[in-house]
Design a protein around this motif. Structure first.
Motif, PDB file in Angstrom:
ATOM      1  N   MET A  15      77.180 -17.634   1.448  1.00 24.98           N
ATOM      2  CA  MET A  15      76.239 -17.492   2.561  1.00 24.98           C
ATOM      3  C   MET A  15      76.178 -18.752   3.413  1.00 24.98           C
ATOM      4  SD  MET A  15      75.250 -14.536   3.071  1.00 24.98           S
ATOM      5  CE  MET A  15      76.851 -13.978   2.570  1.00 24.98           C
ATOM      6  N   LYS A 104      68.429 -12.655   1.315  1.00 23.39           N
ATOM      7  CA  LYS A 104      67.838 -11.587   0.506  1.00 23.39           C
ATOM      8  C   LYS A 104      68.298 -11.714  -0.931  1.00 23.39           C
ATOM      9  CE  LYS A 104      70.794  -9.579  -0.856  1.00 23.39           C
ATOM     10  NZ  LYS A 104      71.997  -9.965  -1.667  1.00 23.39           N
ATOM     11  N   ASN A 132      71.223  -8.612   6.923  1.00 25.50           N
ATOM     12  CA  ASN A 132      72.083  -8.615   8.106  1.00 25.50           C
ATOM     13  C   ASN A 132      72.619  -7.234   8.487  1.00 25.50           C
ATOM     14  OD1 ASN A 132      73.333  -9.312   5.513  1.00 25.50           O
ATOM     15  ND2 ASN A 132      75.253  -9.101   6.603  1.00 25.50           N
ATOM     16  N   ARG A 176      74.117 -14.214 -10.835  1.00 18.88           N
ATOM     17  CA  ARG A 176      73.728 -12.864 -10.387  1.00 18.88           C
ATOM     18  C   ARG A 176      73.454 -11.905 -11.552  1.00 18.88           C
ATOM     19  NH1 ARG A 176      76.890 -14.388  -5.973  1.00 18.88           N
ATOM     20  NH2 ARG A 176      76.097 -13.526  -4.022  1.00 18.88           N
TER      21      ARG A 176
HETATM   22  N1  LIG Z   1      73.172 -11.065   3.316  1.00 20.45           N
HETATM   23  C1  LIG Z   1      74.233 -10.839   2.566  1.00 20.45           C
HETATM   24  O1  LIG Z   1      75.038  -9.979   2.854  1.00 20.45           O
HETATM   25  C2  LIG Z   1      74.438 -11.660   1.312  1.00 20.45           C
HETATM   26  C3  LIG Z   1      75.704 -11.715   0.701  1.00 20.45           C
HETATM   27  C4  LIG Z   1      75.847 -12.536  -0.416  1.00 20.45           C
HETATM   28  C5  LIG Z   1      74.772 -13.242  -0.933  1.00 20.45           C
HETATM   29  N2  LIG Z   1      73.554 -13.127  -0.335  1.00 20.45           N
HETATM   30  C6  LIG Z   1      72.385 -13.875  -0.867  1.00 20.45           C
HETATM   31  O2  LIG Z   1      72.543 -15.232  -0.485  1.00 20.45           O
HETATM   32  C7  LIG Z   1      72.050 -16.094  -1.497  1.00 20.45           C
HETATM   33  C8  LIG Z   1      73.170 -17.039  -1.912  1.00 20.45           C
HETATM   34  O3  LIG Z   1      74.253 -16.288  -2.404  1.00 20.45           O
HETATM   35  P1  LIG Z   1      75.750 -16.826  -2.308  1.00 20.45           P
HETATM   36  O4  LIG Z   1      76.620 -15.648  -2.544  1.00 20.45           O
HETATM   37  O5  LIG Z   1      75.976 -17.629  -1.083  1.00 20.45           O
HETATM   38  O6  LIG Z   1      75.785 -17.753  -3.601  1.00 20.45           O
HETATM   39  P2  LIG Z   1      76.879 -18.833  -3.976  1.00 20.45           P
HETATM   40  O7  LIG Z   1      76.777 -18.979  -5.458  1.00 20.45           O
HETATM   41  O8  LIG Z   1      78.204 -18.526  -3.334  1.00 20.45           O
HETATM   42  O9  LIG Z   1      76.331 -20.172  -3.269  1.00 20.45           O
HETATM   43  C9  LIG Z   1      75.109 -20.740  -3.622  1.00 20.45           C
HETATM   44  C10 LIG Z   1      74.956 -22.088  -2.936  1.00 20.45           C
HETATM   45  O10 LIG Z   1      73.672 -22.609  -3.254  1.00 20.45           O
HETATM   46  C11 LIG Z   1      73.810 -23.944  -3.715  1.00 20.45           C
HETATM   47  N3  LIG Z   1      72.670 -24.258  -4.557  1.00 20.45           N
HETATM   48  C12 LIG Z   1      72.311 -23.673  -5.724  1.00 20.45           C
HETATM   49  N4  LIG Z   1      71.162 -24.243  -6.186  1.00 20.45           N
HETATM   50  C13 LIG Z   1      70.806 -25.198  -5.288  1.00 20.45           C
HETATM   51  C14 LIG Z   1      69.736 -26.125  -5.196  1.00 20.45           C
HETATM   52  N5  LIG Z   1      68.809 -26.189  -6.138  1.00 20.45           N
HETATM   53  N6  LIG Z   1      69.704 -26.962  -4.124  1.00 20.45           N
HETATM   54  C15 LIG Z   1      70.643 -26.894  -3.158  1.00 20.45           C
HETATM   55  N7  LIG Z   1      71.688 -26.033  -3.194  1.00 20.45           N
HETATM   56  C16 LIG Z   1      71.756 -25.208  -4.245  1.00 20.45           C
HETATM   57  C17 LIG Z   1      75.152 -23.958  -4.410  1.00 20.45           C
HETATM   58  O11 LIG Z   1      75.645 -25.265  -4.544  1.00 20.45           O
HETATM   59  C18 LIG Z   1      75.971 -23.120  -3.407  1.00 20.45           C
HETATM   60  O12 LIG Z   1      76.346 -23.901  -2.289  1.00 20.45           O
HETATM   61  C19 LIG Z   1      71.565 -15.180  -2.632  1.00 20.45           C
HETATM   62  O13 LIG Z   1      70.186 -15.012  -2.548  1.00 20.45           O
HETATM   63  C20 LIG Z   1      72.280 -13.872  -2.375  1.00 20.45           C
HETATM   64  O14 LIG Z   1      71.550 -12.748  -2.844  1.00 20.45           O
HETATM   65  C21 LIG Z   1      73.386 -12.380   0.766  1.00 20.45           C
END
Ligand SMILES: NC(=O)c1ccc[n+]([C@@H]2O[C@H](COP(=O)([O-])OP(=O)(O)OC[C@H]3O[C@@H](n4cnc5c(N)ncnc54)[C@H](O)[C@@H]3O)[C@@H](O)[C@H]2O)c1
Length: 380
Positions: A15, A104, A132, A176
């Motif tokens: 994200m 989300k 989105n 997850r």
């Molecule tokens: N809108 C969408 O279509 C969509 C798609 C995927 C994920 N998401 C949501 O987005 C969020 C993130 O998912 P993702 O797939 O990007 O995860 P990811 O695991 O790919 O990335 C998570 C990021 O958060 C960072 N992080 C974790 N803990 C942290 C902290 N305490 N301080 C600072 N940074 C921290 C990690 O280093 C990494 O950069 C989730 O809530 C997920 O449900 C939404």
């Protein structure tokens, strides 16, 4: 143009990349009411976040999210970190008067979502959950058509969000798949998206009956795999979920979320049937909306493909992109979300889905889990 908004983004992976792209593109393709500045990106690994800063186009990088939410230089906090971090970061950002865009699902459970919405109301700032898919032009067109009554009285809403990566039983146990980090696994991760579409397109859920399940109870622990060790840990969150329910106005709903649908990579389909017609959307063909008009002459009835790329305000969002027929993709949905969010911040007006929508979404998720546990219908 009013003042400039300085943005701080937390998270730089999936994200983080999608949101960085959106912050970069929104001012280039949309006439935003305010300038935006990609100020600070945050991640815990100093070297990795510095690399992300340079690659994704941010000016500064920090390793502690508190520096972002407390900085007087930041106006907007964008949260792209795993679900278990959302509440703490968002509430702190709201207390510091920042506008907040949060990925989300809003939080892990009702308690977190209620606290987040309460903090947002108190802060009197703009808050939005990043569902989105509402901002796919074909979905926004479907909304317009429904509002105009093109489908007549609505009977059915059905949606399916299907992926296949968990069909490999050796797929790692990541954040997850744990209750404490995700809330309710695949249920809150992807069912939340289609619950949002149901609420957006049709209305509120009143009652649900569902099942949540974990097909593979143990998986190799992700954090050990990266160190070359294979040790199995318990999957504590559902990896699949399905439910039926009633939406207000007597609309029958059925929704399914799974990561065991082999061959389905990111399959989101929605079909709505009404007294005058039906619409069908398939994310794998996202520039199209299928529409069946029951009022067409009998000899030429059938689903028609509406290619949602008409400019000059004819169809939502696409005016800002390419000539007709030149499709858009997944990343554009985030650009639309950011553009709408920035304009709402400039106007000081709410933009949906708000944290209240995130809370209402969680009420549905929680009711489905409860229904699965007790084996009965549950009121939302
Ligand atoms: N809108 C969408 O279509 C969509 C798609 C995927 C994920 N998401 C949501 O987005 C969020 C993130 O998912 P993702 O797939 O990007 O995860 P990811 O695991 O790919 O990335 C998570 C990021 O958060 C960072 N992080 C974790 N803990 C942290 C902290 N305490 N301080 C600072 N940074 C921290 C990690 O280093 C990494 O950069 C989730 O809530 C997920 O449900 C939404």
């Amino acid at each position: 143009m009013a003042k400039k908004f300085r943005v701080g983004l937390i998270g730089y992976k999936f994200m983080g990349r999608a949101h960085s792209n959106a912050w970069r593109q929104a001012p280039k393709f949309f006439d935003l009411k305010t300038n935006v500045e990609m100020h600070t990106i945050c991640g815990r690994d100093t070297a990795a976040v510095q690399a992300a800063r340079a690659k994704l186009g941010w000016q500064f990088a920090v390793a502690d999210w508190r520096e972002v939410v407390e900085s007087p230089l930041i106006d907007i906090v964008d949260i792209g970190t795993p679900t278990f971090t959302h509440a703490e970061i968002a509430i702190a950002a709201l207390k510091h008067g920042k506008h907040v865009l949060c990925e989300k699902p809003l939080g892990r459970d009702l308690k977190e979502c209620e606290a987040m919405y309460a903090a947002a109301k108190k802060a009197k700032v703009v808050h939005m959950v990043c569902h989105n898919y509402r901002r796919i032009p074909a979905i926004a067109l479907a909304k317009r058509m429904m509002t105009e009554g093109a489908l007549g009285k609505i009977y059915h809403f059905r949606a399916r969000y299907a992926q296949d990566r968990l069909a490999d039983s050796e797929f790692p146990l990541d954040w997850r798949l744990k209750k404490e980090t995700s809330g309710s696994g695949v249920h809150s991760d992807i069912n939340s998206h289609i619950i949002d579409l149901a609420r957006y397109l049709v209305g509120e859920f009143t009652e649900v009956c569902g099942i949540v399940h974990t097909f593979v109870p143990e998986r190799p622990r992700a954090e050990l795999l990266t160190k070359g060790k294979r040790q199995y840990g318990k999957v504590t969150a559902p990896d699949s979920a399905a439910f039926i329910g009633w939406l207000e106005g007597g609309v029958m709903a059925n929704l399914e979320a799974t990561r065991y649908a082999l061959g389905r990579r990111n399959h989101i389909e929605v079909e709505i049937n009404g007294s005058k017609g039906s619409i069908y959307f398939d994310f794998e063909d996202m520039n199209k909306l299928k529409f069946y008009n029951g009022e067409d002459p009998k000899d030429r009835q059938g689903f028609r493909d509406i290619l949602v790329t008409q400019r000059d305000g004819v169809q939502p969002y696409v005016t800002n992109w390419w000539p007709p027929g030149h499709g858009i993709g997944y990343e554009h949905t985030f650009v639309h979300a950011v553009a709408d969010f920035v304009n709402a911040c400039a106007d000081g007006k709410p933009v949906q889905p708000t944290f209240e929508d995130g809370l209402k979404n969680q009420r549905v998720l929680t009711a489905v889990e409860k229904s699965s546990a007790v084996g009965k219908w549950v009121k939302v």
